[in-house]
Design an enzyme around this catalytic site. Structure first.
Site, PDB file in Angstrom:
ATOM      1  N   ASP A  20       1.449   1.367  -1.802  1.00 46.95           N
ATOM      2  CA  ASP A  20       1.126   0.989  -0.163  1.00 46.95           C
ATOM      3  C   ASP A  20       1.171   2.742   0.272  1.00 46.95           C
ATOM      4  O   ASP A  20       2.270   3.301   0.616  1.00 46.95           O
ATOM      5  CB  ASP A  20       2.053   0.340   0.298  1.00 46.95           C
ATOM      6  CG  ASP A  20       1.372  -0.076   1.973  1.00 46.95           C
ATOM      7  OD1 ASP A  20       0.708   0.583   2.253  1.00 46.95           O
ATOM      8  OD2 ASP A  20       2.333  -0.920   2.201  1.00 46.95           O
TER       9      ASP A  20
ATOM     10  N   SER B 167       2.469  -5.955   7.416  1.00 44.19           N
ATOM     11  CA  SER B 167       1.961  -4.852   7.916  1.00 44.19           C
ATOM     12  C   SER B 167       2.607  -4.549   9.675  1.00 44.19           C
ATOM     13  O   SER B 167       3.846  -4.806   9.653  1.00 44.19           O
ATOM     14  CB  SER B 167       0.282  -4.881   8.051  1.00 44.19           C
ATOM     15  OG  SER B 167      -0.087  -3.659   8.529  1.00 44.19           O
TER      16      SER B 167
ATOM     17  N   HIS C 253      -1.204  -1.947  -0.027  1.00 44.08           N
ATOM     18  CA  HIS C 253      -0.837  -2.559   1.268  1.00 44.08           C
ATOM     19  C   HIS C 253      -1.044  -4.130   0.981  1.00 44.08           C
ATOM     20  O   HIS C 253      -0.538  -4.983   1.798  1.00 44.08           O
ATOM     21  CB  HIS C 253      -1.701  -2.134   2.244  1.00 44.08           C
ATOM     22  CG  HIS C 253      -1.044  -2.127   3.499  1.00 44.08           C
ATOM     23  ND1 HIS C 253       0.104  -2.063   3.957  1.00 44.08           N
ATOM     24  CD2 HIS C 253      -1.761  -2.794   4.800  1.00 44.08           C
ATOM     25  CE1 HIS C 253       0.383  -2.229   5.293  1.00 44.08           C
ATOM     26  NE2 HIS C 253      -0.709  -2.639   5.655  1.00 44.08           N
TER      27      HIS C 253
END
Length: 452
Positions: free
Chosen positions: A396, A316, A428
């Site tokens: 994602d 991330s 994600h």
């Protein structure tokens, strides 16, 4: 999250002040149904000073009422750990309600002498029981027994997943003691070797004090040199700490002979709102400086670190930072970029959190393009040299899979040794057990290839 007091008079709830900013701190608010008055119980909250001094603006997590409706217990994240505090909902007018707090269970660093504020005894920080900080979904991990005598809470640490604990609220003994109610993982953990979480402090960006953590491998030998896995957390308003996860588990990363180093750079939670806000509009600035200075500090003060065999890994925002690192330093032997932003402009146009990028970069790519480009890793692709493993999931929607493809394609076009691990059925986070096994094996094999 809201909860009505048992007597029906009050409603306690959490509130943020700045619209569009998910990392504005949550305050503990009290609404009096009889008078219509609303006050913040934590606006001038004053915990006892600890390692980082007073944190005057705590981020309130889970909370619950005592059965007599006189006080509220709540969790606060502090420096990589979390503590339970108690605040009175009914206090004399001469004593500000938001100045009274009683820590009930705390994790990190030091003991002190009980202090008195406005005639109400408040306890100092203890060395007790880190419990899980609230991170948006853990709203059932703090309760008071019906007789009001004990608080029951969940606790996790780097050693073990969540278990349930309890302690007497009015216990005179200091430090207070808690007892473990569940032992779900005892047998399994008895067969696993794990290392303690070491913390260190250093001067980072703006000469601010920044915290780092280090985990040694099992069967550690101080006379040997060990390669390093340098983990970068996501968020970016998140934090490493004394907690447990099945994803990005420091103990598991250390298990095959590595020292794990982690830094809570500017933007991390648990160090006050000013520290959190400092990352806004500065993604590749202060946080990158903190990371490099933190690793420098670890190399200098821990002689068992082999600074010539280090790999940086992140997901991330951590994936973004790994992409940024690729264009700004050659100090790492390899990189692992999971679900990271490569092009800030295309990221803005494809994310499901459009408002998040608008806040972090002070506008849109068509109103403030210079800032998007200033901190975009793709602008520095000509500097890419470090072997990189790219990981991304098709589902994602936070960071679209195209970000991973762009990073991988660029590395390939630049002739940089690179691989891509693609999950057609993950978002994600990698959540399916078999996919997680593949993820860990692929990541560890990649790091071994370049550092061992």
């Amino acid at each position: 999250m809201a909860a009505t007091s048992p007597d029906g008079r009050y409603i306690a709830y959490r509130a943020q002040q700045r619209p569009g900013y998910e990392s504005d701190r949550f305050r503990l608010m009290l609404y009096d149904r009889k008078t219509g008055e609303k006050i913040s119980l934590t606006e001038t909250f004053r915990p006892s000073p600890g390692m980082f001094g007073q944190v005057p603006d705590p981020w309130v997590g889970t909370f619950t009422w005592t059965p007599n409706s006189r006080s509220i217990l709540f969790t606060v994240e502090e420096g990589g750990k979390a503590s339970i505090w108690q605040v009175d909902a009914e206090v004399p007018e001469s004593v500000p309600a938001n100045a009274i707090a009683l820590p009930l269970a705390q994790g990190p660093h030091e003991l002190g002498v009980p202090a008195v504020i406005g005639g109400i005894i408040t306890r100092p920080q203890s060395t007790l029981y880190p419990i899980r900080p609230d991170q948006g979904g853990y709203d059932d991990d703090l309760e008071v027994t019906p007789d009001g005598a004990q608080v029951v809470f969940t606790r996790m640490s780097i050693y073990a997943p969540t278990e349930i604990y309890a302690r007497v609220i009015a216990e005179e003994k200091w430090p207070p003691s808690a007892h473990q109610l569940t032992h779900v993982n005892d047998d399994l953990l008895s067969h696993v070797a794990m290392s303690e979480l070491n913390f260190f402090l250093f001067k980072g960006a703006n000469n601010d004090r920044v915290e780092g953590f280090l985990v040694k491998p099992p069967n550690f030998d101080a006379s040997k040199k060990y390669p390093v896995k340098f983990l970068v957390h996501g968020g970016p308003q998140g934090a490493w700490g004394d907690d447990w996860s099945y994803r990005w588990n420091p103990e598991l990363f250390a298990a095959n002979g590595y020292v794990v180093v982690m830094i809570n750079f500017h933007g991390s939670t648990g160090y006050g709102q000013k520290f959190i806000d400092s990352i806004n509009g500065d993604w590749g600035g202060g946080p990158f400086e903190d990371l490099m200075k933190g690793l420098d500090y670890a190399e200098e003060h821990y002689p068992f670190i082999d600074k010539n065999r280090e790999c940086a890994l992140g997901a991330s925002f951590g994936g973004y930072m790994v992409n940024w690192i690729a264009g700004h330093t050659d100090r790492f032997k390899c990189l692992v970029s999971h679900d990271g932003s490569f092009n800030n402009e295309s990221d803005w146009a494809t994310t499901d959190e459009l408002w998040f990028n608008d806040w972090e970069f002070h506008g849109t790519p068509y109103t403030n393009r210079d800032l998007y480009l200033k901190w975009s890793p793709h602008m520095y692709a000509r500097n890419f040299k470090t072997p990189t493993l790219v990981i991304h999931g098709q589902l994602d929607y936070r960071l679209d899979v195209s970000e991973g493809f762009q990073m991988f394609d660029t590395l390939q076009m630049m002739g940089v040794p690179s691989k891509m691990l693609y999950f057609p059925d993950e978002g994600h986070w990698v959540l399916k057990p078999q996919n997680a096994r593949l993820w860990y094996k692929t990541v560890n094999d990649w790091v071994d290839q370049w550092t061992k």
